[in-house]
Design an enzyme around this catalytic site. Structure first.
Site, short mmCIF file in Angstrom:
data_model
loop_
_atom_site.label_atom_id
_atom_site.label_comp_id
_atom_site.label_asym_id
_atom_site.label_seq_id
_atom_site.Cartn_x
_atom_site.Cartn_y
_atom_site.Cartn_z
N THR A 75 8.16 8.28 -4.91
CA THR A 75 7.00 7.82 -4.14
C THR A 75 6.51 8.82 -3.09
O THR A 75 7.29 9.63 -2.57
CB THR A 75 7.39 6.50 -3.43
OG1 THR A 75 6.38 6.13 -2.51
CG2 THR A 75 8.70 6.63 -2.67
N ASP A 76 5.23 8.70 -2.76
CA ASP A 76 4.65 9.43 -1.63
C ASP A 76 5.30 9.02 -0.31
O ASP A 76 5.21 9.75 0.68
CB ASP A 76 3.14 9.16 -1.56
CG ASP A 76 2.82 7.66 -1.57
OD1 ASP A 76 3.30 6.98 -2.50
OD2 ASP A 76 2.14 7.17 -0.66
N ASP B 118 14.52 -5.53 -19.34
CA ASP B 118 14.31 -6.20 -18.06
C ASP B 118 15.65 -6.28 -17.35
O ASP B 118 16.65 -5.72 -17.82
CB ASP B 118 13.65 -7.58 -18.25
CG ASP B 118 14.54 -8.52 -19.05
OD1 ASP B 118 15.71 -8.20 -19.28
OD2 ASP B 118 14.05 -9.60 -19.44
N TYR C 114 12.47 1.86 2.59
CA TYR C 114 12.11 2.04 1.18
C TYR C 114 12.00 3.53 0.85
O TYR C 114 12.59 4.00 -0.14
CB TYR C 114 10.78 1.33 0.89
CG TYR C 114 10.13 1.71 -0.42
CD1 TYR C 114 10.65 1.27 -1.63
CD2 TYR C 114 9.00 2.54 -0.45
CE1 TYR C 114 10.05 1.62 -2.85
CE2 TYR C 114 8.40 2.90 -1.64
CZ TYR C 114 8.93 2.44 -2.84
OH TYR C 114 8.34 2.80 -4.03
N TRP D 169 0.39 4.68 -4.45
CA TRP D 169 -0.58 3.59 -4.40
C TRP D 169 -0.83 2.96 -5.79
O TRP D 169 -1.96 2.91 -6.28
CB TRP D 169 -1.89 4.07 -3.81
CG TRP D 169 -1.84 4.52 -2.39
CD1 TRP D 169 -0.74 4.87 -1.67
CD2 TRP D 169 -2.96 4.68 -1.50
NE1 TRP D 169 -1.09 5.22 -0.38
CE2 TRP D 169 -2.45 5.13 -0.25
CE3 TRP D 169 -4.34 4.51 -1.62
CZ2 TRP D 169 -3.27 5.38 0.84
CZ3 TRP D 169 -5.16 4.78 -0.54
CH2 TRP D 169 -4.63 5.21 0.68
N1 LIG Z 1 4.00 0.17 -6.40
C1 LIG Z 1 3.63 1.27 -5.77
O1 LIG Z 1 2.62 1.30 -5.04
C2 LIG Z 1 4.40 2.55 -5.93
C3 LIG Z 1 3.98 3.70 -5.22
C4 LIG Z 1 4.69 4.88 -5.38
C5 LIG Z 1 5.79 4.93 -6.22
N2 LIG Z 1 6.19 3.80 -6.87
C6 LIG Z 1 7.37 3.89 -7.74
O2 LIG Z 1 6.92 3.77 -9.08
C7 LIG Z 1 7.93 3.12 -9.87
C8 LIG Z 1 7.32 1.91 -10.57
O3 LIG Z 1 6.83 1.00 -9.59
P1 LIG Z 1 6.04 -0.33 -10.00
O4 LIG Z 1 4.84 -0.40 -9.11
O5 LIG Z 1 5.90 -0.43 -11.47
O6 LIG Z 1 7.09 -1.42 -9.48
P2 LIG Z 1 7.02 -3.01 -9.65
O7 LIG Z 1 5.74 -3.42 -10.28
O8 LIG Z 1 7.41 -3.59 -8.34
O9 LIG Z 1 8.18 -3.27 -10.72
C9 LIG Z 1 9.51 -3.05 -10.39
C10 LIG Z 1 10.33 -3.35 -11.61
O10 LIG Z 1 11.70 -3.10 -11.29
C11 LIG Z 1 12.45 -4.23 -11.70
N3 LIG Z 1 13.63 -4.43 -10.88
C12 LIG Z 1 13.69 -4.68 -9.55
N4 LIG Z 1 14.97 -4.87 -9.19
C13 LIG Z 1 15.71 -4.73 -10.31
C14 LIG Z 1 17.08 -4.82 -10.59
N5 LIG Z 1 17.97 -5.12 -9.63
N6 LIG Z 1 17.52 -4.61 -11.85
C15 LIG Z 1 16.65 -4.32 -12.84
N7 LIG Z 1 15.32 -4.24 -12.65
C16 LIG Z 1 14.87 -4.45 -11.39
C17 LIG Z 1 11.51 -5.41 -11.53
O11 LIG Z 1 12.00 -6.50 -12.28
P3 LIG Z 1 11.71 -8.03 -11.84
O12 LIG Z 1 10.31 -8.33 -12.30
O13 LIG Z 1 12.73 -8.80 -12.58
O14 LIG Z 1 11.86 -8.09 -10.35
C18 LIG Z 1 10.22 -4.80 -12.10
O15 LIG Z 1 10.23 -4.84 -13.50
C19 LIG Z 1 9.05 2.78 -8.90
O16 LIG Z 1 10.01 3.80 -8.94
C20 LIG Z 1 8.39 2.79 -7.54
O17 LIG Z 1 9.32 3.09 -6.51
C21 LIG Z 1 5.52 2.62 -6.77
#
Ligand SMILES: NC(=O)c1ccc[n+]([C@@H]2O[C@H](COP(=O)([O-])OP(=O)(O)OC[C@H]3O[C@@H](n4cnc5c(N)ncnc54)[C@H](OP(=O)(O)O)[C@@H]3O)[C@@H](O)[C@H]2O)c1
Length: 302
Positions: free
Chosen positions: A100-101, A30, A124, A149
């Site tokens: 990401t998309d 984490d 972003y 998504w």
């Molecule tokens: N969510 C979407 O719809 C989406 C879509 C396309 C691509 N993606 C990509 O897919 C990947 C996974 O996304 P996800 O949906 O699993 O994201 P998420 O649920 O928002 O989780 C983000 C994670 O990153 C951690 N984090 C944020 N800032 C941090 C920091 N400064 N140092 C260390 N850890 C940090 C957060 O920790 P905390 O809990 O402590 O904040 C959390 O564990 C990412 O690369 C995202 O850009 C996501």
């Protein structure tokens, strides 16, 4: 094999930890172990952890907030992954990273291929694209998986928001002119696990993929289609809901700070044909997620 997974409190990170456990010792990090706002400390942390492979789903994902926090988004999504990539390249450790998309501008209706030119509409998206480019420029063994998504049975996401609103409101108004594949974190984690399980493992997959792959559920819908399917899935399970109407609206009727792509369709040919990994239809992922919500929380129908 020591597998470092970052962002384990997030949707994808928390789905990855159990799925990668069969392939080695998972070091579940984490932000207290790896803080991406402190890129200068990353190499030292990695020296201590000594991973054989790094899986980095941690990211700054607050799409609208990023419009006002450009520096923070670029620090976490570009500067920190670059530092990780430099350490990994130096040690010849493979780096699996996510993007990401939202790196695309959403024009047209054709699914985006890995070879298509990105043109992000949001801070972003720009920060994630800068992360991709930094990792590629460092030139170590890496694979960047662009997904779309993302949702999970836990955390803050569209799926959970609709589940809540469907119990509270008679009518929902949902954007119907953005198209993409709602992708459960489980589907992403299964695909990454398949890369570990493949003959030759992650390194072989990196070689075959060329370093960039689109990874999402199969087929597409709109946010309106997704919301409708969530509600139908809950009803089929006997959950008592208040919503009787889900009205389609245009993006322009739902103003938000960051502009989203209208066309978020990702072409999955590279994933299926080059890497031999196929993903289920988004509706199958949804069905599983609904089952998980009720299995995990012990929440009673209704
Ligand atoms: N969510 C979407 O719809 C989406 C879509 C396309 C691509 N993606 C990509 O897919 C990947 C996974 O996304 P996800 O949906 O699993 O994201 P998420 O649920 O928002 O989780 C983000 C994670 O990153 C951690 N984090 C944020 N800032 C941090 C920091 N400064 N140092 C260390 N850890 C940090 C957060 O920790 P905390 O809990 O402590 O904040 C959390 O564990 C990412 O690369 C995202 O850009 C996501």
């Amino acid at each position: 094999m020591r597998i470092l997974v970052t962002g384990i409190t997030g949707q994808v990170g928390s789905a990855l930890v159990p799925r990668l456990a069969p392939f080695g010792t998972v070091i579940a990090a984490d932000r207290t172990l790896i803080d991406l706002t402190k890129p200068d400390e990353i190499a030292g942390r990695l020296d201590e952890i000594k991973p054989d492979v790094i899986v980095n789903p941690a990211a700054y994902t607050a799409v609208d907030k990023a419009e006002d926090e450009r520096e923070a988004a670029f620090l976490v999504n570009a500067t920190a992954p670059a530092a990780m990539a430099r350490w990994a390249a130096d040690k010849r450790v493979p780096l699996l990273h996510f993007s990401t998309d939202y790196v695309f501008d959403g024009s047209g209706t054709t699914p985006w291929k890995e070879t298509d030119a990105p043109a992000p509409l949001s801070v972003y998206g720009a920060s994630k694209l800068a992360g991709e480019r930094a990792i590629r420029e460092v030139g170590g063994p890496h694979l960047i998986a662009r997904t779309s998504w993302v949702y999970a049975p836990v955390g803050a996401n569209f799926f959970r928001t609709i589940m809540r609103l469907a119990k509270e409101r008679e009518e929902l108004r949902i954007v119907a002119d953005q198209f993409g594949a709602p992708t459960s974190a489980s589907i992403i984690a299964e695909a990454i696990a398949a890369m570990f399980a493949a003959p030759g493992g992650v390194l072989q997959m990196i070689g075959r993929s060329g370093g960039l792959v689109h990874l999402a559920a199969s087929n597409v819908t709109s946010w309106h289609g997704f919301a409708t399917a969530i509600i139908e899935g809950l009803r089929a399970r006997g959950v008592a809901l208040k919503t009787s109407r889900v009205l389609p609206i245009a993006t322009s009727e739902y103003p938000v700070k960051a502009q989203r792509p209208l066309n978020s369709r990702l072409d999955l040919t590279n994933l299926s044909q080059t890497l031999g990994i196929s993903t289920p239809d988004w509706s199958i992922g949804l069905k599983t997620a609904i089952e998980e919500v009720y299995a995990n929380s012990g929440e009673r129908n209704g």
